[in-house]
Design a protein around this motif. Structure first.
Motif, PDB file in Angstrom:
ATOM      1  N   ALA A  22       1.165  -1.186  -0.203  1.00 51.59           N
ATOM      2  CA  ALA A  22      -0.169  -0.057  -0.267  1.00 51.59           C
ATOM      3  C   ALA A  22       0.937   1.168  -0.286  1.00 51.59           C
ATOM      4  N   HIS A  23       1.999   0.820   0.897  1.00 49.19           N
ATOM      5  CA  HIS A  23       2.808   2.084   1.013  1.00 49.19           C
ATOM      6  C   HIS A  23       3.327   2.752  -0.046  1.00 49.19           C
ATOM      7  N   PHE A  24       4.362   1.652  -0.975  1.00 45.42           N
ATOM      8  CA  PHE A  24       4.850   1.353  -2.524  1.00 45.42           C
ATOM      9  C   PHE A  24       3.504   2.495  -3.949  1.00 45.42           C
ATOM     10  N   ILE A  25       2.020   1.916  -3.718  1.00 46.72           N
ATOM     11  CA  ILE A  25       1.754   1.921  -4.086  1.00 46.72           C
ATOM     12  C   ILE A  25       1.070   4.242  -4.051  1.00 46.72           C
ATOM     13  N   ILE A  26       0.991   4.275  -2.487  1.00 39.52           N
ATOM     14  CA  ILE A  26       0.727   5.669  -2.480  1.00 39.52           C
ATOM     15  C   ILE A  26       2.187   6.748  -2.669  1.00 39.52           C
ATOM     16  N   ASP A  27       3.314   5.912  -2.521  1.00 40.80           N
ATOM     17  CA  ASP A  27       4.393   6.696  -2.474  1.00 40.80           C
ATOM     18  C   ASP A  27       4.490   6.950  -3.857  1.00 40.80           C
ATOM     19  N   LYS A  28       4.228   5.932  -5.056  1.00 45.17           N
ATOM     20  CA  LYS A  28       4.056   6.376  -6.226  1.00 45.17           C
ATOM     21  C   LYS A  28       3.460   7.357  -6.850  1.00 45.17           C
ATOM     22  N   THR A  29       1.931   7.032  -5.966  1.00 49.54           N
ATOM     23  CA  THR A  29       0.918   8.292  -6.342  1.00 49.54           C
ATOM     24  C   THR A  29       1.609   9.538  -5.694  1.00 49.54           C
ATOM     25  N   LEU A  30       2.323   9.413  -5.001  1.00 45.35           N
ATOM     26  CA  LEU A  30       2.490  10.760  -3.976  1.00 45.35           C
ATOM     27  C   LEU A  30       3.988  11.143  -5.136  1.00 45.35           C
ATOM     28  N   GLN A  31       4.322  10.497  -5.448  1.00 48.78           N
ATOM     29  CA  GLN A  31       5.892  11.315  -6.166  1.00 48.78           C
ATOM     30  C   GLN A  31       5.093  12.267  -7.487  1.00 48.78           C
ATOM     31  N   PHE A  32       3.778  11.378  -7.681  1.00 51.79           N
ATOM     32  CA  PHE A  32       3.540  12.001  -9.240  1.00 51.79           C
ATOM     33  C   PHE A  32       3.232  13.671  -8.183  1.00 51.79           C
ATOM     34  N   TRP A  33       2.113  13.452  -7.343  1.00 51.20           N
ATOM     35  CA  TRP A  33       1.771  14.790  -6.925  1.00 51.20           C
ATOM     36  C   TRP A  33       2.777  15.272  -6.540  1.00 51.20           C
ATOM     37  N   THR A  34       3.863  14.941  -5.895  1.00 49.65           N
ATOM     38  CA  THR A  34       4.747  16.213  -5.288  1.00 49.65           C
ATOM     39  C   THR A  34       5.045  16.681  -6.950  1.00 49.65           C
ATOM     40  N   ALA A  35       5.831  15.739  -7.666  1.00 47.31           N
ATOM     41  CA  ALA A  35       5.892  17.023  -8.791  1.00 47.31           C
ATOM     42  C   ALA A  35       5.210  17.066  -9.797  1.00 47.31           C
ATOM     43  N   ILE A  36       4.051  16.944  -9.387  1.00 48.39           N
ATOM     44  CA  ILE A  36       2.707  18.078 -10.148  1.00 48.39           C
ATOM     45  C   ILE A  36       3.274  19.073  -9.362  1.00 48.39           C
ATOM     46  N   SER A  37       3.522  18.904  -7.670  1.00 46.14           N
ATOM     47  CA  SER A  37       2.841  20.247  -6.291  1.00 46.14           C
ATOM     48  C   SER A  37       4.741  20.900  -6.965  1.00 46.14           C
ATOM     49  N   ASN A  38       5.304  20.093  -7.907  1.00 47.32           N
ATOM     50  CA  ASN A  38       6.721  21.178  -7.273  1.00 47.32           C
ATOM     51  C   ASN A  38       6.900  21.604  -9.075  1.00 47.32           C
ATOM     52  N   LEU A  39       6.080  20.828 -10.208  1.00 49.66           N
ATOM     53  CA  LEU A  39       5.939  21.735 -11.224  1.00 49.66           C
ATOM     54  C   LEU A  39       5.036  23.425 -11.425  1.00 49.66           C
ATOM     55  N   TYR A  40       4.392  22.511 -10.453  1.00 46.95           N
ATOM     56  CA  TYR A  40       2.881  23.833 -10.258  1.00 46.95           C
ATOM     57  C   TYR A  40       3.967  24.686  -9.901  1.00 46.95           C
ATOM     58  N   GLU A  41       5.171  24.147  -7.817  1.00 42.27           N
ATOM     59  CA  GLU A  41       5.147  25.457  -7.534  1.00 42.27           C
ATOM     60  C   GLU A  41       5.837  26.568  -8.430  1.00 42.27           C
ATOM     61  N   ASN A  42       6.797  25.636  -9.432  1.00 38.86           N
ATOM     62  CA  ASN A  42       8.203  25.800 -10.372  1.00 38.86           C
ATOM     63  C   ASN A  42       8.176  27.346 -10.881  1.00 38.86           C
ATOM     64  N   ILE A  43       6.566  26.473 -11.517  1.00 37.71           N
ATOM     65  CA  ILE A  43       5.162  26.806 -12.773  1.00 37.71           C
ATOM     66  C   ILE A  43       5.680  29.005 -12.344  1.00 37.71           C
ATOM     67  N   ILE A  44       5.042  28.947 -10.480  1.00 38.86           N
ATOM     68  CA  ILE A  44       4.745  29.978  -9.925  1.00 38.86           C
ATOM     69  C   ILE A  44       6.284  30.800  -9.729  1.00 38.86           C
ATOM     70  N   HIS A  45       6.710  29.660  -9.033  1.00 42.31           N
ATOM     71  CA  HIS A  45       8.144  30.770  -8.948  1.00 42.31           C
ATOM     72  C   HIS A  45       8.744  30.993  -9.941  1.00 42.31           C
ATOM     73  N   GLN A  46       8.587  30.695 -11.491  1.00 40.51           N
ATOM     74  CA  GLN A  46       8.948  30.895 -12.561  1.00 40.51           C
ATOM     75  C   GLN A  46       8.761  32.350 -12.706  1.00 40.51           C
ATOM     76  N   ALA A  47       7.441  32.254 -12.653  1.00 42.81           N
ATOM     77  CA  ALA A  47       6.882  33.676 -13.258  1.00 42.81           C
ATOM     78  C   ALA A  47       7.017  34.348 -12.391  1.00 42.81           C
ATOM     79  N   LYS A  48       6.996  34.039 -10.515  1.00 41.03           N
ATOM     80  CA  LYS A  48       7.272  35.250  -9.827  1.00 41.03           C
ATOM     81  C   LYS A  48       8.711  36.094 -10.061  1.00 41.03           C
ATOM     82  N   ASN A  49       9.793  34.963 -10.447  1.00 39.75           N
ATOM     83  CA  ASN A  49      11.134  35.937 -10.853  1.00 39.75           C
ATOM     84  C   ASN A  49      10.816  35.876 -11.666  1.00 39.75           C
ATOM     85  N   LEU A  50      10.240  35.337 -12.937  1.00 39.23           N
ATOM     86  CA  LEU A  50      10.120  36.305 -13.891  1.00 39.23           C
ATOM     87  C   LEU A  50       9.494  37.922 -13.560  1.00 39.23           C
ATOM     88  N   VAL A  51       8.450  37.745 -13.343  1.00 38.19           N
ATOM     89  CA  VAL A  51       7.741  39.328 -12.649  1.00 38.19           C
ATOM     90  C   VAL A  51       8.718  40.332 -12.254  1.00 38.19           C
TER      91      VAL A  51
END
Lengths: 68, 451
Positions: free
Chosen positions: B272-301
Motif C-alpha cells: 500500500a505504501h509503495f502505491i501511495i508513494d508512487k502517487t505521491l511522487q506524481f503528486w509531488t512532481a506536479i506540485s513541484n512543477l506547479y510551484e516551479n511555474i509559480i516560482h518561475q513566473a514570480k521570478n520573471l515578474v
C-alpha cells in the motif's frame, strides 16, 4: 642827411660817437651845433625806429595772443 | 526346538546389538514428511526418502528432537537455512539410533546442517530461475513501465486474509486523501490449490484494465510458501501484461514470485505504501512543477520589476545628469558671459586708460609746448621790451645830454662865447691888445677891442 640805408645800429654808433666827442669838450662850439643837430636827427630816427619796432612787435604778439 | 524369547528379551538383544554396532552418530539426509511438537516441547518427525523417478516413498523413519535440543536447533536452522523448519523440506540431520521397548527404532536428532536445506532449496529454485531466464521471460514483468499514477488496482488474495485488510485499510485511508479503485480476485494463498487458483485469477485479470496487480497474503503466516516457488506460476507472473507487486508477507524467504515480480515488498502494508508513494511522487512532481511555474513566473515578474526599477533609477539618475548638465551649461554660459563682460570691461578699461593716458600725455605735451611757447613768448616780450627800454633809455640819455650841452642853453644863462677871428677863445693869453674880439651873447653880438 638821413638816408634810407641807415640802420638802427649805424645810427646808434654814430650817435654814441657824437656824444663821446661832445663829452671830450674839445668840440668847437660851431661844430657842436652841427653835431647836436645831427645827434638830434639820429635820436629822432632811433625813436621813430623804436616806436615802429614796438608797434610791429605788439602787432605780432597780438596775433599770437589771438591764436592762443 | 527353537529358542524362544520374550519381546523384552528380543528388545534387549536389539539394544545390545545397536549399542555394539550402531552406537555412533550418523549424518543422514531425508525429507520431513510430518512434523509435530508436543506440549513438552519435544518435536516428533516423520522422515522419508522418495524414489527419484517415481516419487514414491521408499523408506520411512520416525525421529525425535528432544525439547532441550529443539529449542536451540529450530531457530539456528531457520536463521541459517532461511526456511521454516517444517514438513516438506529436505534436511541433513545428525542422529543416533535409539530403540525403545514400546516404539521400536527411532532416530534421535542431535544436530542439523542448515546449509544442506538451503542448498536444496536453492538448487530447486536455481533450476526454475535458470529455466525462466533461458526462456527469456525472467525480466519481462520487471521491464513493464509502471503507471505514473497507479489508481486501478487488482488484488489477488484471500478475502479473509488479515494482509488483504491491512492493504485496503492503508491504501484507502492514506493521509493524502488519494482515491484508489481496488478489485479483489479471490484465490487460495496456500496449499496445493494455491498455484492453480492464482493462475486462474491471473487469467481473469489480464483481460481487464488495471494499472497494477498486487499479490498478497497475511503477514506473519507460517503456512506453506511452496506455491510461490513454482515454475508455472512464475511463468504466468513473468508474462503478465501489467506490473505485479508481490507482497507475500514473509521476512526471510525470497520466493521466485518475489524475484520475477515487477516489485517485491515484504508486507501488504508496504505494498500500500509503495502505491501511495508512487502517487505521491506524481503528486509531488506536479506540485513541484506547479510551484516551479509559480516560482518561475514570480521570478520573471520580480526580475522584470527589478529591471524596471533599475531602469527607473537610471532614468531618475539621467534626470539628475540632465539637470547637472543643464546646470553646467548654465554655469558655463554665465561664466562665458561673465568672463566676456570682465574681458570687455577690462579691455574697455585698458582702452580708457590708454585714451586717458594719451589725452594726459597729449595735454602734458601740449602744456609743455604751450609753456615752452609761452616761455618763448614771455622771453621775447621781456627781451624785446627790455631792449626797447634800453634803446629808449639810450636815446633819452642822448637827448638829454644833447639838450644839456646845447650852447644856446648856456648862453641863455648869461654865459658868452668870445671869438677871435671866428674862433672861440678859451684863454686870455690868446689875445693881445688891440685885437678885435667878438662876444657872442644869447641874443646879439658885441664887438670889442682889447686894451
Amino acid at each position: 642827411m638821413a638816408k634810407k640805408e641807415l640802420t638802427y645800429k649805424q645810427a646808434m654808433q654814430e650817435l654814441e660817437a657824437i656824444l663821446a666827442e661832445i663829452e671830450s669838450e674839445d668840440v668847437d662850439i660851431d661844430k657842436m651845433t652841427e653835431m647836436i643837430k645831427r645827434a638830434t636827427e639820429l635820436i629822432q630816427f632811433c625813436k621813430t625806429r623804436l616806436t615802429n619796432t614796438k608797434d610791429e612787435i605788439e602787432k605780432s604778439l597780438k596775433l599770437l595772443d589771438n591764436n592762443k | 526346538m527353537h529358542q524362544t524369547y520374550t519381546l523384552s528379551q528380543l528388545s534387549a538383544i536389539i539394544k545390545e546389538v545397536l549399542n555394539i554396532y550402531l552406537s555412533d552418530y550418523f549424518w543422514i539426509k531425508a525429507e520431513i514428511s510430518e512434523l509435530h511438537e508436543n506440549r513438552n516441547g519435544n518435536c516428533y518427525l516423520e522422515l522419508i526418502e522418495k524414489d527419484t523417478y517415481t516419487d514414491k516413498i521408499i523408506t520411512k523413519f520416525r525421529a525425535i528432537i528432544w525439547s532441550n535440543v529443539y529449542r536451540i536447533l529450530k531457530p539456528y536452522f531457520e536463521q541459517n537455512a532461511q526456511a521454516e523448519f517444517k514438513a516438506g523440506i529436505n534436511v541433513l540431520l545428525k542422529v543416533k539410533i535409539e530403540f525403545s521397548d514400546l516404539y521400536g527404532i527411532s532416530l534421535v536428532v542431535h544436530d542439523i546442517d542448515p546449509s544442506f536445506t538451503l542448498g536444496d532449496f536453492e538448487l530447486r529454485r536455481a533450476q526454475i530461475l535458470h529455466q525462466l531466464m533461458s526462456e527469456g521471460v525472467f525480466e519481462m514483468n520487471k521491464q513493464l513501465p509502471f503507471a505514473i499514477v497507479p489508481q486501478r488496482i487488482a488484488v489477488i488474495s484471500s478475502e479473509t486474509a488479515a494482509g488483504y485488510q491491512d492493504f485496503i485499510n492503508h491504501l484507502q485511508n492514506n493521509e493524502y486523501g488519494f482515491k484508489y479503485q481496488v478489485k479483489l480476485f479471490k484465490a487460495y494463498m496456500q496449499g496445493d490449490e494455491a498455484e492453480p487458483s492464482i493462475i486462474q485469477a491471473l487469467d481473469k485479470i489480464s483481460g481487464q484494465d488495471f494499472d497494477v496487480l498486487v499479490i498478497t497474503r497475511g503477514g506473519g503466516s507460517r503456512s506453506d510458501l511452496a506455491a510461490f516457488d513454482r515454475y508455472l506460476l512464475a511463468l504466468h507472473i513473468c508474462q503478465f501484461p501489467i506490473p505485479v507487486i508481490s507482497a507475500i508477507g514473509h521476512e526471510r524467504d525470497v520466493s521466485i514470485i518475489d524475484m520475477v515480480a515487477h516489485t517485491r515488498v515484504k508486507t501488504p502494508t508496504a505494498a500500500a505504501h509503495f502505491i501511495i508513494d508512487k502517487t505521491l511522487q506524481f503528486w509531488t512532481a506536479i506540485s513541484n512543477l506547479y510551484e516551479n511555474i509559480i516560482h518561475q513566473a514570480k521570478n520573471l515578474v520580480d526580475n522584470e520589476q527589478k529591471i524596471l526599477e533599475q531602469y527607473a533609477i537610471v532614468l531618475k539618475n539621467s534626470k539628475y545628469v540632465v539637470n547637472e548638465q543643464e546646470y553646467y551649461v548654465k554655469e558655463t554660459v554665465s561664466s562665458i558671459i561673465k568672463q566676456t563682460q570682465l574681458k570687455l570691461i577690462d579691455t574697455s578699461n585698458k582702452i580708457d586708460n590708454y585714451a586717458n593716458s594719451l589725452i594726459f600725455k597729449i595735454h602734458r605735451r601740449m602744456q609743455f609746448e604751450n609753456n615752452t611757447i609761452h616761455s618763448f613768448y614771455s622771453n621775447i616780450v621781456n627781451i624785446t621790451q627790455y631792449r626797447l627800454q634800453q634803446a629808449t633809455q639810450h636815446i633819452i640819455y642822448a637827448e638829454k645830454f644833447i639838450q644839456a650841452v646845447h650852447p644856446e642853453k648856456v648862453l641863455r644863462k648869461g654865459y658868452s662865447i668870445t671869438r677871435k677871428n671866428g674862433k672861440a677863445i678859451k684863454s686870455s693869453t690868446e689875445v693881445q691888445s688891440g685885437n678885435e674880439i667878438t662876444t657872442v651873447l644869447y641874443q646879439g653880438e658885441i664887438i670889442s677891442y682889447v686894451k
